[in-house]
Design a protein around this motif. Structure first.
Motif, short mmCIF file in Angstrom:
data_model
loop_
_atom_site.label_atom_id
_atom_site.label_comp_id
_atom_site.label_asym_id
_atom_site.label_seq_id
_atom_site.Cartn_x
_atom_site.Cartn_y
_atom_site.Cartn_z
N VAL A 26 -91.02 82.54 -133.86
CA VAL A 26 -90.04 83.54 -133.43
C VAL A 26 -89.88 83.49 -131.91
CG1 VAL A 26 -89.45 85.99 -133.37
CG2 VAL A 26 -90.62 85.02 -135.37
N ALA A 27 -88.68 83.18 -131.45
CA ALA A 27 -88.34 83.29 -130.03
C ALA A 27 -88.02 84.76 -129.78
CB ALA A 27 -87.14 82.41 -129.70
N GLN A 64 -82.41 76.67 -125.35
CA GLN A 64 -83.36 75.87 -126.12
C GLN A 64 -82.91 75.74 -127.58
OE1 GLN A 64 -86.90 78.13 -125.42
NE2 GLN A 64 -87.36 77.14 -123.46
N ILE A 65 -82.40 76.82 -128.14
CA ILE A 65 -81.93 76.78 -129.53
C ILE A 65 -80.76 75.81 -129.66
CG2 ILE A 65 -80.80 78.14 -131.33
CD1 ILE A 65 -82.51 80.55 -130.25
N ARG A 66 -79.85 75.85 -128.71
CA ARG A 66 -78.70 74.93 -128.75
C ARG A 66 -79.14 73.48 -128.60
NH1 ARG A 66 -74.24 75.22 -125.30
NH2 ARG A 66 -72.92 74.68 -127.07
N ASN A 67 -80.30 73.29 -127.97
CA ASN A 67 -80.82 71.93 -127.79
C ASN A 67 -81.80 71.53 -128.89
OD1 ASN A 67 -79.42 71.17 -125.43
ND2 ASN A 67 -80.82 72.37 -124.17
N ALA A 73 -86.56 82.22 -136.06
CA ALA A 73 -85.83 83.47 -135.82
C ALA A 73 -85.75 83.71 -134.32
CB ALA A 73 -86.51 84.64 -136.52
N PHE A 74 -84.77 84.51 -133.93
CA PHE A 74 -84.53 84.77 -132.51
C PHE A 74 -84.30 86.27 -132.34
CE2 PHE A 74 -81.10 84.21 -128.99
CZ PHE A 74 -82.02 84.48 -127.99
N PHE A 75 -85.19 86.92 -131.58
CA PHE A 75 -85.03 88.33 -131.24
C PHE A 75 -84.64 88.39 -129.77
CE2 PHE A 75 -87.06 88.69 -135.21
CZ PHE A 75 -86.87 89.99 -135.68
N ALA A 76 -83.35 88.59 -129.53
CA ALA A 76 -82.78 88.52 -128.19
C ALA A 76 -82.80 89.89 -127.52
CB ALA A 76 -81.36 87.98 -128.25
N ALA A 77 -82.49 89.89 -126.23
CA ALA A 77 -82.42 91.14 -125.48
C ALA A 77 -80.97 91.58 -125.29
CB ALA A 77 -83.10 90.99 -124.12
N ASP A 78 -80.06 90.96 -126.02
CA ASP A 78 -78.65 91.35 -125.92
C ASP A 78 -77.93 91.06 -127.22
OD1 ASP A 78 -78.28 88.61 -125.98
OD2 ASP A 78 -77.47 88.43 -123.97
N VAL A 79 -76.62 91.27 -127.21
CA VAL A 79 -75.76 90.95 -128.35
C VAL A 79 -75.10 89.60 -128.15
CG1 VAL A 79 -73.69 91.65 -129.63
CG2 VAL A 79 -75.31 93.39 -128.84
N ASP A 80 -74.82 89.28 -126.90
CA ASP A 80 -74.01 88.10 -126.57
C ASP A 80 -74.58 86.80 -127.14
OD1 ASP A 80 -71.89 86.69 -124.97
OD2 ASP A 80 -73.67 85.89 -123.97
N GLN A 213 -80.26 92.27 -130.42
CA GLN A 213 -80.01 91.78 -131.77
C GLN A 213 -80.91 90.60 -132.12
OE1 GLN A 213 -75.79 91.08 -132.46
NE2 GLN A 213 -75.50 93.25 -132.89
N ALA A 214 -81.08 90.41 -133.41
CA ALA A 214 -81.89 89.31 -133.93
C ALA A 214 -81.07 88.51 -134.93
CB ALA A 214 -83.15 89.84 -134.60
N VAL A 215 -81.44 87.24 -135.09
CA VAL A 215 -80.80 86.37 -136.08
C VAL A 215 -81.86 85.48 -136.72
CG1 VAL A 215 -78.52 86.31 -135.00
CG2 VAL A 215 -80.25 84.64 -134.31
N LEU A 216 -81.56 85.04 -137.93
CA LEU A 216 -82.39 84.06 -138.61
C LEU A 216 -81.78 82.68 -138.39
CD1 LEU A 216 -84.88 83.80 -140.48
CD2 LEU A 216 -83.32 83.97 -142.43
N LEU A 217 -82.58 81.76 -137.88
CA LEU A 217 -82.07 80.43 -137.54
C LEU A 217 -82.31 79.42 -138.65
CD1 LEU A 217 -83.44 80.41 -133.89
CD2 LEU A 217 -81.06 80.77 -134.57
#
Length: 247
Positions: A26-27, A64-67, A73-80, A213-217
């Motif tokens: 989890v990032a 990093q995810i794009r690369n 999973a990714f738990f970000a500090a924003d929505v963007d 927001q978070a997403v499942l990768l």
């Protein structure tokens, strides 16, 4: 006896086996690291899965995810950033959700430095003001918005000390490398720790909401189970205990 033994063997062979435990990478945004660690511990205990946390700035995680970084999973500090990943079709469809709403606070370890109205920002009582990098960290972007709204961004630019993420920024303040700085309220609300000092919480009208927001990768039963857990009341109670608002 043979038919009975055969039937028993067939029944045993068809019985459902327990799900194998999996590892989930989890990032996680730096500001949410401690809350996520507490929630992950509960999830591991109830599910048997292992959660490996990789904390860092949301901007760097996105790159990093794009690369091709192998995060589940990714738990970000924003929505963007989660929204961009969704638009780029890099997430499991339908997995994006808001897990927390952050609050910004101006804090100093000096109990006499920051006043309840934040007027210290207009004074000459400090040499360094710490903020997270506004181009990488959502809390840094929020701090910039506050200073711009107050008409102080240009005047304070020479005093700014920029952390790569909000965690490094907080360390600048604790260590005294900056007399004060903008931190996440959650960093001051860690259960079991008492941060003294002085603080001012800017009005929410001075900066855009820090919706996280978070997403499942990578699609997997373990990953889906983690995201479901993080949307449940047990995880939300942990999130609130660490100084966030619930969505």
């Amino acid at each position: 006896m043979w038919p009975s033994m055969l039937l028993a063997a067939l029944l045993l062979g068809s019985a459902p086996l327990p799900l194998a435990a999996d590892q989930i990478r989890v990032a996680v945004a730096s500001n949410f690291r401690q809350a996520m660690a507490a929630a992950a511990e509960r999830f591991e205990h109830s599910s048997g899965h292992e959660v490996v946390l990789i904390p860092g700035s949301t901007g760097k995680h996105y790159a990093q995810i794009r690369n091709g970084a192998p995060y589940d999973a990714f738990f970000a500090a924003d929505v963007d950033k989660p929204l961009r990943l969704e638009e780029e079709r890099r997430i499991v469809p339908g997995s994006r959700f808001t897990y927390a709403i952050g609050q910004l606070v101006l804090w100093s370890a000096d109990p006499d430095l920051v006043d309840p109205a934040g007027e210290v920002l207009k004074s000459d009582r400090f040499r360094h003001l710490a903020i997270a990098n506004p181009d990488l960290a959502p809390y840094g972007a929020a701090a910039r918005s506050v200073l711009q709204a107050l008409g102080l961004w240009d005047a304070l630019a020479p005093k700014l000390v920029r952390g790569e993420n909000i965690e490094q920024t907080f360390q600048f303040i604790i260590s005294g490398n900056a007399e004060l700085g903008f931190a996440a309220r959650s960093q001051l609300a860690v259960p079991g720790r008492d941060f003294a000092g002085s603080s001012w919480q800017p009005s929410n009208a001075l900066y855009p909401p820090i919706e996280q927001q978070a997403v499942l990768l990578q699609d997997s039963p373990a990953g889906r189970a983690l995201l479901a857990f993080m949307q449940g009341e047990e995880a939300r109670a942990i999130i609130r205990a660490y100084g966030y608002d619930s969505p």
